[in-house]
Motif scaffolding. Structure first.
Motif, short mmCIF file in Angstrom:
data_model
loop_
_atom_site.label_atom_id
_atom_site.label_comp_id
_atom_site.label_asym_id
_atom_site.label_seq_id
_atom_site.Cartn_x
_atom_site.Cartn_y
_atom_site.Cartn_z
N ALA A 126 0.82 -1.21 0.00
CA ALA A 126 0.00 0.00 0.00
C ALA A 126 0.85 1.26 0.00
O ALA A 126 0.58 2.23 -0.74
CB ALA A 126 -0.94 -0.01 1.21
N PHE A 127 1.94 1.28 0.79
CA PHE A 127 2.77 2.48 0.89
C PHE A 127 3.72 2.62 -0.29
O PHE A 127 4.30 3.69 -0.51
CB PHE A 127 3.56 2.46 2.20
CG PHE A 127 2.79 2.98 3.38
CD1 PHE A 127 2.61 4.35 3.56
CD2 PHE A 127 2.23 2.11 4.30
CE1 PHE A 127 1.90 4.83 4.65
CE2 PHE A 127 1.51 2.57 5.38
CZ PHE A 127 1.34 3.95 5.56
N SER A 128 3.90 1.55 -1.06
CA SER A 128 4.81 1.63 -2.21
C SER A 128 4.31 2.60 -3.28
O SER A 128 5.09 3.06 -4.12
CB SER A 128 5.02 0.24 -2.83
OG SER A 128 3.80 -0.26 -3.36
N ALA A 129 3.02 2.94 -3.22
CA ALA A 129 2.48 3.93 -4.15
C ALA A 129 2.94 5.33 -3.80
O ALA A 129 2.86 6.26 -4.62
CB ALA A 129 0.95 3.87 -4.16
N TYR A 130 3.47 5.51 -2.57
CA TYR A 130 3.88 6.85 -2.12
C TYR A 130 5.36 6.90 -1.72
O TYR A 130 5.96 7.97 -1.70
CB TYR A 130 3.04 7.27 -0.90
CG TYR A 130 1.56 7.20 -1.14
CD1 TYR A 130 0.88 8.25 -1.75
CD2 TYR A 130 0.83 6.05 -0.79
CE1 TYR A 130 -0.49 8.18 -1.99
CE2 TYR A 130 -0.54 5.97 -1.01
CZ TYR A 130 -1.19 7.03 -1.61
OH TYR A 130 -2.54 6.97 -1.84
#
Length: 348
Positions: A126-130
């Motif tokens: 999920a955080f890899s998008a940011y």
């Protein structure tokens, strides 16, 4: 010998007193008392709950748990209350009733039913998008989703929360042992509102590991006390329901008298008794109470939790008798012996 004969006659008359009716015996009458009033006896066994090996070696997160999520060591991306330097108390992220936690940037993330490793992987994705190659560490701050209820005669009764898969023995140990008043023969495991086919007495007193089943979230272990012992009389009596056992002793004659057999026309030649031998074993008996009333047999002793059914007429078989008694059993299901609840009240 004449004095002895008179004494026996007096004892028989005394034993018969208090029941529905009997034939007066002449003073000094001696009757031959032989045989048992039990006409039929059938042992019944129910299958014990399977002791399958659990494959869940890791704790699975659920609603109510509080997670500590650390993302790249940055408080503004992590669980509320997480501050750098370790100087602040951790509040954590509580899993809501739908199984989600809320975090900065990614919003709501489903975590219920996942292990910590699985949650870390989901959050990294999920955080890899940011963030570029984010690292995530997840710990459990509070265990609240797997309750276990210990009720009754435990030294430390209450609600406990499982932090790992537990067996029945593990769960019993959480209660700190039993009080001296514990009635282990009547102890039971309640799962999904039904008494599970597990013999706690056999597990603790005889070391039968077949009874050491795996616990599930929401299970209740109930151990009653041994102070209020009863039998239950139903059918053709004027006062159906529980009959106390003074000092744990009661005969069938006494129980029927207390239940008002003399005010009805019940068939006392075929009194049916359901007896619990343990949580998974019992007996079905047909007793001819008339033999006792005629002085041909000694009074039949009852044991705690016996279900006594007096039919109004001859009952063809046990299936018919159970169908007639079932509504009465359902009305007092909370205080019945485990075997009776498992065998006759559990859903198939």
């Amino acid at each position: 010998m004449k004095i002895f004969g008179k004494f026996i006659g007096f004892i028989l008359v005394s034993l018969l007193a208090g029941c529905a009716s009997f034939t007066d015996l002449e003073p000094g009458t001696v009757l031959a008392v032989s045989g048992s009033p039990v006409l039929e006896r059938e042992e019944v066994v129910v299958d014990t709950l399977p002791t399958e090996v659990t494959t869940a070696v890791d704790y699975l997160v659920g609603p109510g748990d509080v997670l500590l999520v650390n993302v790249n060591g940055k408080p503004d991306l992590s669980s509320p209350g997480l501050a750098g330097g370790g100087s602040s108390r951790v509040a954590g992220s509580r899993v809501d009733g739908s199984g989600f936690i809320r975090l900065p940037l990614v919003g709501s993330v489903a975590v219920s039913g996942l292990s910590l490793d699985q949650i870390e992987g989901r959050l990294r994705q999920a955080f890899s998008a940011y963030l570029q190659e984010p690292w995530v560490v997840v710990e459990i701050a509070e265990y609240k989703s797997h309750p276990l209820y210990l009720l009754g005669q435990f030294k430390s009764a209450g609600t406990y929360y499982m932090d790992r898969p537990l067996t029945l023995l593990n769960g019993l140990a959480l209660g700190g042992g039993m009080l001296d008043t514990a009635n282990l023969r009547s102890a039971r495991l309640i799962r999904d509102g039904l008494t599970a086919p597990v013999d706690i007495y056999q597990l603790l007193r005889e070391g039968s590991l077949e009874q050491n089943v795996w616990l599930k979230a929401g299970d209740t272990i109930y151990v009653p006390d041994d102070k209020n012992q009863n039998v239950f009389v139903f059918g053709a009596v004027s006062k159906p329901g529980p009959v106390p056992m003074p000092n744990g002793r009661l005969s069938l004659s006494q129980a029927l008298a207390s239940a008002g057999i003399g005010e009805t026309r019940g068939n006392t030649e075929y009194v049916r008794i359901i007896r619990s031998l343990s949580a998974t074993r019992g007996e079905l008996m047909v007793v001819d109470q008339n033999r006792v009333m005629r002085g041909e047999s000694l009074p039949f002793p009852l044991t705690e939790g016996d279900i006594v059914y007096v039919p109004r007429s001859a009952v063809g078989n046990w299936n018919q008798a159970i169908q007639e008694i079932l509504p009465s059993l359902q009305a007092v299901s909370a205080v019945l012996q485990p075997f009776v609840s498992i065998k006759f009240l559990s859903e198939d």
